[in-house]
Design an enzyme around this catalytic site. Structure first.
Site, short mmCIF file in Angstrom:
data_model
loop_
_atom_site.label_atom_id
_atom_site.label_comp_id
_atom_site.label_asym_id
_atom_site.label_seq_id
_atom_site.Cartn_x
_atom_site.Cartn_y
_atom_site.Cartn_z
N VAL A 95 2.58 -51.17 42.49
CA VAL A 95 2.92 -50.68 43.96
C VAL A 95 1.58 -49.80 44.31
O VAL A 95 1.26 -50.09 45.61
CB VAL A 95 4.06 -49.64 43.99
CG1 VAL A 95 4.17 -48.81 45.30
CG2 VAL A 95 5.40 -50.25 43.59
N VAL A 98 -1.09 -52.35 45.48
CA VAL A 98 -0.92 -52.92 46.63
C VAL A 98 -0.85 -52.11 47.94
O VAL A 98 -1.46 -52.34 48.75
CB VAL A 98 0.65 -53.59 46.77
CG1 VAL A 98 1.28 -54.09 47.91
CG2 VAL A 98 0.46 -54.79 45.68
N GLU A 99 -0.37 -50.79 47.65
CA GLU A 99 -0.10 -49.86 48.78
C GLU A 99 -1.54 -49.25 48.98
O GLU A 99 -1.97 -48.96 50.33
CB GLU A 99 0.69 -48.44 48.34
CG GLU A 99 2.01 -48.98 48.31
CD GLU A 99 2.69 -49.14 49.62
OE1 GLU A 99 1.99 -49.02 50.73
OE2 GLU A 99 3.95 -49.69 49.84
N SER A 100 -2.45 -48.77 48.13
CA SER A 100 -3.60 -47.95 48.36
C SER A 100 -4.99 -48.42 47.59
O SER A 100 -6.06 -47.91 47.82
CB SER A 100 -3.37 -46.70 48.30
OG SER A 100 -3.27 -46.49 46.90
N TYR A 174 5.90 -58.30 50.69
CA TYR A 174 5.57 -57.00 49.97
C TYR A 174 6.17 -57.11 48.70
O TYR A 174 5.41 -56.91 47.84
CB TYR A 174 5.88 -55.99 50.90
CG TYR A 174 5.64 -54.46 50.07
CD1 TYR A 174 4.41 -53.99 50.04
CD2 TYR A 174 6.56 -53.68 49.20
CE1 TYR A 174 4.23 -52.95 49.25
CE2 TYR A 174 6.31 -52.78 48.64
CZ TYR A 174 4.99 -52.34 48.59
OH TYR A 174 4.77 -51.28 47.88
#
Length: 189
Positions: A95, A98-100, A174
Site C-alpha cells: 500500500v 503504491v500510495e507514496s 488500485y
C-alpha cells in the site's frame, strides 16, 4: 483594511476551513474505530523475529529510501502496526509503495498526505495535528488502522477493502496494483 479585502480574506479563510471534497474515508464508525485502536502494543516477539523481518525487507526498501535511519523507522513501524492490527506487513508495504513510493512528504491531488496517504481531516478528529501526517509512526498507525477497518468491513476481501481505502469503490485498478506489488515485491511469510 478595506471592506472588499476584508471580505475576500474572510471568504478565503471560510473556504479553507471546509472539508475536502475527496473525503471518501470520512465515516463516523471509522473515526470511532481509529480513536479506540490508536494505542501502543508490543512489536517484535524477540530479536530474531526483528532480524528476519529486516533481512527480508531492507534490501528491497534500500532502492526506494536511501537514508538508513528513515528506512529502519519505516520498517519498524510497518511491522509493529501490522502486528498490532493483525494485518499482513507485506500488504502494508505494498500500500505504501503504491500510495507514496515511500515518500513521507507526498501529497496527493485529493490532499492525502504521507506514506499511507491519510486524509488531513483524520488528525483533527483524533486530537492530533496535521504535522503528524508526515511523521512515520503516526502516519503508518493511522493508515494501518484505516486499512484494518476496511478489511473488517469487507470481511477480509482485499480487493473491496483496498478500493475503499483508495476511495475507488467499484473499481479494481488500485486494488490490482497493490496486490501485484504485494505478490512481486513485498510478500512476507
Amino acid at each position: 483594511m478595506t471592506a472588499p479585502r476584508s471580505f475576500l480574506l474572510t471568504l478565503l479563510l471560510t473556504l479553507l476551513a471546509l472539508p475536502a471534497w475527496a473525503d471518501r474515508q470520512q465515516d463516523p464508525a471509522l473515526g470511532k474505530f481509529l480513536a479506540k485502536t490508536l494505542k501502543e502494543a508490543p512489536c517484535f516477539e524477540d530479536e530474531f523475529e526483528k532480524k528476519v523481518w529486516l533481512a527480508a525487507m531492507e534490501p528491497k526498501l534500500l532502492k526506494l529510501v536511501k537514508d538508513q535511519k528513515e528506512r529502519g523507522e519505516i520498517l519498524h513501524h510497518v511491522f509493529c502496526e501490522a502486528r498490532r492490527l493483525q494485518l499482513p506487513p507485506g500488504l502494508v508495504m505494498a500500500v505504501i509503495d503504491v500510495e507514496s513510493r515511500f515518500d513521507r512528504w507526498a501529497v496527493s491531488s485529493a490532499g492525502a498526505v504521507g506514506l499511507m496517504q491519510v486524509m488531513p481531516f483524520w488528525p483533527n478528529q483524533l486530537g492530533m495535528t496535521n504535522a503528524e501526517l508526515v511523521r512515520t509512526p503516526q502516519n503508518v498507525r493511522m493508515g494501518c488502522t484505516i486499512l484494518k477497518f476496511y478489511l473488517d468491513r469487507e470481511k477480509g476481501d482485499y480487493t473491496k477493502a483496498l478500493a475503499r481505502y483508495n476511495g475507488s469503490v467499484g473499481r479494481r485498478n488500485y486494488a490490482d496494483l497493490v496486490l501485484v506489488r504485494l505478490a512481486n515485491r513485498w510478500q512476507y511469510h
